[in-house]
Scaffold this active site. Structure first.
Site, short mmCIF file in Angstrom:
data_model
loop_
_atom_site.label_atom_id
_atom_site.label_comp_id
_atom_site.label_asym_id
_atom_site.label_seq_id
_atom_site.Cartn_x
_atom_site.Cartn_y
_atom_site.Cartn_z
N ASP A 99 0.82 -1.20 0.00
CA ASP A 99 0.00 0.00 0.00
C ASP A 99 0.86 1.27 0.00
OD1 ASP A 99 -2.73 1.24 0.82
OD2 ASP A 99 -1.31 2.02 2.29
N GLU A 139 1.00 -0.74 -5.09
CA GLU A 139 0.10 0.39 -5.34
C GLU A 139 0.99 1.54 -5.78
OE1 GLU A 139 -3.29 3.39 -3.60
OE2 GLU A 139 -1.73 2.67 -2.27
#
Ligand code: GLC
Ligand code: CA
Length: 565
Positions: free
Chosen positions: A228, A289
């Protein structure tokens, strides 16, 4: 003699241990399992509710593995399911070693892993490594005093003056990126919400501690992680201001900044290389990401020696946002020529569903099949988003009091947040779309009576059956898995055509991105292919079983996939 036996038994044990013989296995093209795989993102709160409390959970996911097996993804990535105060719906983790009670227990996770394995479906988790929840015990300790041993696990600074944060950095969710902590009279840094303090990755203990989290889950059977917000893992060590751009304000009313000091710092690549080494030990895979603004940035995430993120998602492709063959061609060419293995995505829990972004309101279902035909036939790995396969659309909140995503609460009405793309999966025409018998945490989409798994499975022309066939084709067609990407008719402004070639076999893909029927000559001879006939493999309209590649007729927004003979 007896010794020989012992050796033979030992060798056998070694080979069969945890797929040892398979470890880091590659095919004749050097491709690992994840390069042929299709991944499927699950937002756990919204997928399936097993105990009817209105909240999706892990046993719910397990109960849908047979559906996934039928549909065809090889791996699922579950958005954060860890204990969390849910300020950012799981992206604020208070304990990396457990499961949020809303979603079940560690036992439920083990069951999901085991049941997935039986069906050849690998399970990946979401690794929120840039920040933790402020409720995490590490932060609680860090904040207890300036001399606490964990103090330096986070980023602290004195302000510029009384009531003034250390610099001008703004949070992605509005306001200053610094919050004053009165216990220790210092400010801490949070790129996202104040309850999401950023970790200090310059501290080697943070690295060790976080790498251990991944090891612990790999040993439990997790096949990898989606990483993330890696771009904001580091910020400038001297905390220099970002330059402000003009007088504009963003949706939160903050000045627009050029984020040169709070993003993309070079140190992050060292961490990614070391994190990859750990993943490689377990044959695990890292998805990134990775928001980037140009292809050079994206290339950096693969690593100079392909030794960082295996699968950095290409958001430049994801955000083309219009049916433009020229724009798609450009993006494909960039990532396909980047030297890394392309990763294509069209929807996720942070962006409006592709169904809405590409649909024209009239041919939405055709366009959903068209987009599927595009990103699932390119050379690379595809990451699907739950519900995309049934044509789920955004269901955005209509009143501010209904908003669940803090981003929408803070940004209303300009920024309504991301609830719309996170609504419950539509399983059947029953109450609450078969997601739960209780009121779901977010309202189900308006059209669930038509757009749901049960009804669409019965309809041979549904979006769902199209995805099912497309995934089956992709898994069994060697050319689609390993073939080179070759652009065709590169100047065509309405039809996107390309060829995938492998050992003399050619798969052709023709996508009409326009509302008018098109007659297409693929001009294969220009590419050295002399074929007068092609066999239809799959099409989103009633196509003849054989076509002449110099004269293919494609209806509005039609998709045709064939193979030269
Ligand atoms: C990532 C997640 C997003 C979350 C953000 C901050 O971008 O995908 O959902 O809000 O991190 O936590
Ligand atoms: Ca539940």
């Amino acid at each position: 003699m007896r010794e020989l036996w012992v050796w033979a038994v030992l060798l056998l044990m070694l080979c069969s241990n945890a797929g040892w013989a398979q470890k880091n296995a590659v095919d004749e093209e050097g491709h690992a399992w994840w390069q042929h795989a299709v991944f499927y993102e699950i937002y756990p709160r919204s997928f399936a509710d097993s105990n009817n409390d209105g909240i999706g959970d892990l046993p719910g996911i397990t109960s849908k593995l047979d559906y996934l097996r039928w549909l065809g993804p090889d791996a699922i990535w579950i958005a954060p399911m860890f204990p969390s105060p849910q300020v950012d719906w799981g992206y604020d983790i208070s304990d990396y070693y457990n499961v949020n009670p809303d979603y079940g227990t560690l036992k439920d996770m083990d069951k999901l892993l085991a049941q997935g394995k039986q069906r050849d479906i690998r399970v990946l988790l979401d690794f929120v490594l840039t920040y933790t929840s402020d409720q995490n015990k590490w932060f609680q300790e860090a904040k207890s005093s300036r001399t606490n041993p964990k103090r330096d696990w986070y980023i602290w600074s004195d302000g510029k003056g009384p009531g003034q944060p250390p610099n001008n950095w703004t949070s992605n969710f509005g306001g200053s990126a610094w919050k004053f902590d009165s216990t220790s009279s210092q400010w801490y840094y949070h790129y996202f919400y104040p309850p999401q303090p950023n970790l200090n990755w310059r501290n080697p203990e943070v690295e060790k501690n976080m790498f251990d989290v991944t090891r612990w889950w790999y040993k439990r059977g997790v096949a990898g992680f989606r990483l993330d917000a890696v771009d904001v893992m580091f910020a400038d060590s001297q905390l220099r201001d970002n330059p402000v751009v003009g007088n504009e304000k963003n949706a939160f009313g903050d000045p627009v900044e050029r984020e040169i000091n709070d993003k993309n710092q070079p140190e992050l690549h060292g961490v990614l290389q070391r994190l990859r080494k750990v993943a490689d030990e377990y044959d695990a895979v890292l998805i990134g990401e990775t928001w980037t603004s140009d292809i050079d940035q994206l290339k950096r995430y693969y690593g100079e020696h392909n030794d960082e993120v295996n699968m950095p998602m290409d958001f430049m492709f994801a955000m083309v946002n219009k049916l433009s063959p020229q724009e798609f061609r450009k993006q494909i060419l960039w990532v396909d020529g980047s030297g890394g293995w392309p990763v294509y995505v069209i929807s996720n829990h942070d962006i409006r569903r592709a169904y809405n972004r590409y649909g024209d309101g009239k041919h939405d279902d055709q366009i959903a099949k068209l987009m599927a035909s595009l990103y699932l036939t390119l050379r690379g790995t595809a990451v699907m988003y739950y519900g995309e396969e049934i044509g789920m659309e955004n269901n955005d909140p209509k009143r501010p009091e209904d908003v669940k995503d803090s981003m929408g609460k803070l940004g209303w009405p300009k920024e309504k947040g991301r609830d719309g793309e996170r609504t419950p999966m539509q399983w059947s025409p029953e109450i609450n779309a078969g997601f739960s018998t209780a009121k779901p945490w977010l309202p189900v989409g308006d059209r669930y009576k038509t757009y749901n798994v049960e009804s669409e499975r019965k309809d041979p022309n549904s979006i769902l059956n199209y995805y099912h066939q497309l995934l089956a084709l992709r898994h069994t067609n060697k050319t689609l898995l390993d073939g080179k990407y070759i652009a065709l008719n590169e100047d065509d402004p309405t039809v996107l055509s390309y060829m995938r070639s492998y050992k003399g076999q050619n798969v052709l893909v023709v996508l009409n991105m326009n509302g008018v029927t098109q007659k297409v000559d693929l001009n294969l001879a220009v590419k050295g292919v002399h074929a007068t006939s092609a066999k239809t493999l799959l099409s989103s309209f009633a196509a003849p079983s054989r076509v002449d590649p110099s004269e293919i007729s494609i209806p509005p927004f039609g998709a045709w996939i064939g193979e030269t003979e």
